[in-house]
Motif scaffolding. Structure first.
Motif, PDB file in Angstrom:
ATOM      1  N   UNK A 289      31.940  -0.521 -88.508  1.00 13.74           N
ATOM      2  CA  UNK A 289      32.588   0.773 -88.780  1.00 13.74           C
ATOM      3  C   UNK A 289      31.559   1.881 -88.881  1.00 13.74           C
ATOM      4  N   UNK A 290      30.428   1.611 -89.515  1.00 16.52           N
ATOM      5  CA  UNK A 290      29.372   2.616 -89.656  1.00 16.52           C
ATOM      6  C   UNK A 290      28.816   2.997 -88.294  1.00 16.52           C
ATOM      7  N   UNK A 291      28.600   1.979 -87.426  1.00 17.81           N
ATOM      8  CA  UNK A 291      28.081   2.267 -86.086  1.00 17.81           C
ATOM      9  C   UNK A 291      29.067   3.100 -85.294  1.00 17.81           C
ATOM     10  N   UNK A 292      30.362   2.785 -85.432  1.00 17.00           N
ATOM     11  CA  UNK A 292      31.377   3.541 -84.716  1.00 17.00           C
ATOM     12  C   UNK A 292      31.402   4.994 -85.178  1.00 17.00           C
ATOM     13  N   UNK A 293      31.250   5.186 -86.500  1.00 11.39           N
ATOM     14  CA  UNK A 293      31.236   6.563 -87.012  1.00 11.39           C
ATOM     15  C   UNK A 293      30.050   7.336 -86.458  1.00 11.39           C
ATOM     16  N   UNK A 294      28.898   6.670 -86.299  1.00 13.95           N
ATOM     17  CA  UNK A 294      27.722   7.328 -85.738  1.00 13.95           C
ATOM     18  C   UNK A 294      27.952   7.672 -84.283  1.00 13.95           C
ATOM     19  N   UNK A 295      28.561   6.751 -83.536  1.00 10.13           N
ATOM     20  CA  UNK A 295      28.789   6.971 -82.112  1.00 10.13           C
ATOM     21  C   UNK A 295      29.767   8.109 -81.864  1.00 10.13           C
ATOM     22  N   UNK A 296      30.771   8.242 -82.732  1.00 13.20           N
ATOM     23  CA  UNK A 296      31.792   9.264 -82.517  1.00 13.20           C
ATOM     24  C   UNK A 296      31.524  10.536 -83.300  1.00 13.20           C
ATOM     25  N   UNK A 297      30.417  10.563 -84.017  1.00  9.76           N
ATOM     26  CA  UNK A 297      30.118  11.740 -84.828  1.00  9.76           C
ATOM     27  C   UNK A 297      29.890  12.951 -83.938  1.00  9.76           C
ATOM     28  N   UNK A 298      30.491  14.074 -84.309  1.00  8.56           N
ATOM     29  CA  UNK A 298      30.345  15.296 -83.529  1.00  8.56           C
ATOM     30  C   UNK A 298      28.970  15.916 -83.773  1.00  8.56           C
ATOM     31  N   UNK A 299      28.442  16.505 -82.748  1.00  7.41           N
ATOM     32  CA  UNK A 299      27.150  17.170 -82.839  1.00  7.41           C
ATOM     33  C   UNK A 299      27.365  18.674 -82.898  1.00  7.41           C
ATOM     34  N   UNK A 300      26.877  19.293 -83.942  1.00  7.42           N
ATOM     35  CA  UNK A 300      27.061  20.729 -84.133  1.00  7.42           C
ATOM     36  C   UNK A 300      26.207  21.517 -83.151  1.00  7.42           C
ATOM     37  N   UNK A 301      26.827  22.472 -82.453  1.00  9.60           N
ATOM     38  CA  UNK A 301      26.112  23.258 -81.448  1.00  9.60           C
ATOM     39  C   UNK A 301      25.997  24.733 -81.841  1.00  9.60           C
ATOM     40  N   UNK A 302      27.134  25.357 -82.153  1.00  8.32           N
ATOM     41  CA  UNK A 302      27.163  26.801 -82.429  1.00  8.32           C
ATOM     42  C   UNK A 302      26.516  27.555 -81.276  1.00  8.32           C
ATOM     43  N   UNK A 303      27.173  27.536 -80.135  1.00 14.52           N
ATOM     44  CA  UNK A 303      26.693  28.231 -78.945  1.00 14.52           C
ATOM     45  C   UNK A 303      27.847  29.038 -78.344  1.00 14.52           C
ATOM     46  N   UNK A 304      27.540  30.224 -77.851  1.00 17.57           N
ATOM     47  CA  UNK A 304      28.556  31.035 -77.192  1.00 17.57           C
ATOM     48  C   UNK A 304      28.759  30.532 -75.767  1.00 17.57           C
ATOM     49  N   UNK A 305      30.016  30.515 -75.340  1.00 18.56           N
ATOM     50  CA  UNK A 305      30.369  30.115 -73.980  1.00 18.56           C
ATOM     51  C   UNK A 305      31.615  30.917 -73.598  1.00 18.56           C
ATOM     52  N   UNK A 306      32.204  30.592 -72.457  1.00 15.12           N
ATOM     53  CA  UNK A 306      33.422  31.308 -72.075  1.00 15.12           C
ATOM     54  C   UNK A 306      34.481  30.332 -71.567  1.00 15.12           C
ATOM     55  N   UNK A 307      35.733  30.685 -71.829  1.00 16.80           N
ATOM     56  CA  UNK A 307      36.865  29.942 -71.321  1.00 16.80           C
ATOM     57  C   UNK A 307      37.460  30.703 -70.148  1.00 16.80           C
ATOM     58  N   UNK A 308      37.575  30.039 -69.012  1.00 13.72           N
ATOM     59  CA  UNK A 308      38.159  30.639 -67.819  1.00 13.72           C
ATOM     60  C   UNK A 308      39.582  30.111 -67.680  1.00 13.72           C
ATOM     61  N   UNK A 309      40.545  31.016 -67.728  1.00 13.78           N
ATOM     62  CA  UNK A 309      41.958  30.642 -67.708  1.00 13.78           C
ATOM     63  C   UNK A 309      42.697  31.439 -66.643  1.00 13.78           C
ATOM     64  N   UNK A 310      43.996  31.165 -66.519  1.00 18.27           N
ATOM     65  CA  UNK A 310      44.826  31.944 -65.593  1.00 18.27           C
ATOM     66  C   UNK A 310      44.987  33.390 -66.044  1.00 18.27           C
ATOM     67  N   UNK A 311      44.689  33.648 -67.317  1.00 20.61           N
ATOM     68  CA  UNK A 311      44.837  35.000 -67.873  1.00 20.61           C
ATOM     69  C   UNK A 311      43.523  35.788 -67.819  1.00 20.61           C
ATOM     70  N   UNK A 312      42.439  35.149 -67.427  1.00 25.32           N
ATOM     71  CA  UNK A 312      41.148  35.821 -67.377  1.00 25.32           C
ATOM     72  C   UNK A 312      40.058  34.980 -68.013  1.00 25.32           C
ATOM     73  N   UNK A 313      38.949  35.625 -68.360  1.00 20.97           N
ATOM     74  CA  UNK A 313      37.805  34.956 -68.967  1.00 20.97           C
ATOM     75  C   UNK A 313      37.628  35.458 -70.397  1.00 20.97           C
ATOM     76  N   UNK A 314      37.400  34.517 -71.324  1.00 17.86           N
ATOM     77  CA  UNK A 314      37.378  34.858 -72.734  1.00 17.86           C
ATOM     78  C   UNK A 314      36.183  34.220 -73.434  1.00 17.86           C
ATOM     79  N   UNK A 315      35.689  34.915 -74.450  1.00 18.06           N
ATOM     80  CA  UNK A 315      34.527  34.443 -75.219  1.00 18.06           C
ATOM     81  C   UNK A 315      34.963  33.384 -76.215  1.00 18.06           C
TER      82      UNK A 315
END
Length: 227
Positions: free
Chosen positions: A32-58
């Motif tokens: 269980x501990x190994x699984x938690x390590x494998x699935x643990x999210x990695x914090x990024x805090x980076x700006x990116x953009x989402x491209x959708x049918x409505x346009x591009x968004x921050x």
């Protein structure tokens, strides 16, 4: 023989566990501990953009795993159609919304993703500014002229626009939006490059990420703003 130091309740609870059972419990806990390590999210805090049918968004990436990614928006998520996450370094990933809570959204990846590659790319370009393909009319004023133009690309630091009038390199401009967008009501900028009828300008005062995000949302889909 019962231990006289134990209360009747403690004596009842102190049941002996066989060694093989203890080993099984330990192995299960370790897995269980190994699984938690494998699935643990990695914090990024980076700006990116989402491209959708409505346009591009921050958006701002909060964390990522092999199964999906969570981001923060500065407005509601555009609904309907395909959504692509575009990283500042050029990588793109098709994502599907799973949950939404206020202005935070969780996505799953449509295809398998190399998480380490995504993380590395996000770390290599932390200061590369987002450029969004946003088109809207503007008015340009100088000491001697006043004309109409069309912005075709926008960032926090500057813009690219098309105009038939001629401007000199390093010329100071005053830019106003042709629409009632308060974040772009009066922007002062300087010409950095010219290519035929296209110009690149840098703003005297850059936009904060939040103001930039709300500006592009207001230009493309104002109904997304929680106002």
């Amino acid at each position: 023989m019962e231990d006289a130091s134990l209360s009747p309740k403690e004596a009842a609870e102190s049941v002996a566990v066989p060694d093989d059972a203890l080993a099984a419990i330990g192995a299960e806990a370790e897995a269980d501990a190994e699984q938690r390590v494998e699935t643990r999210f990695t914090l990024l805090i980076r700006a990116a953009k989402l491209v959708t049918n409505h346009g591009e968004f921050v958006c701002v990436i909060r964390d990522v795993s092999a199964s999906g990614i969570s981001v923060r928006l500065f407005h509601a998520l555009p609904k309907g159609g395909t959504v692509e996450l575009h990283m500042p370094g050029g990588g793109s990933y098709t994502v599907e919304p799973v949950w939404e809570r206020e202005n935070e959204v969780g996505f799953s990846f449509a295809e398998n993703v190399e998480v380490q590659r995504l993380i590395t790319e996000a770390g290599e370009y932390p200061k590369r500014g987002l450029r969004l393909n946003v088109c809207f009319p503007i008015r340009i004023t100088t000491l001697k002229q006043r004309c109409e133009a069309m912005v075709v690309n926008l960032s926090q630091q500057g813009a690219r626009f098309e105009c038939d009038d001629l401007f000199a390199i390093d010329q100071n401009l005053r830019i106003e939006s042709g629409e009632p967008v308060r974040e772009f009501s009066e922007v002062r900028a300087k010409v950095r490059w010219r290519r035929e009828s296209e110009y690149g300008v840098v703003f005297d005062d850059t936009f904060t990420l939040g103001d930039f995000a709300r500006l592009v949302a207001r230009l493309q889909s104002p109904g997304l703003l929680n106002e």
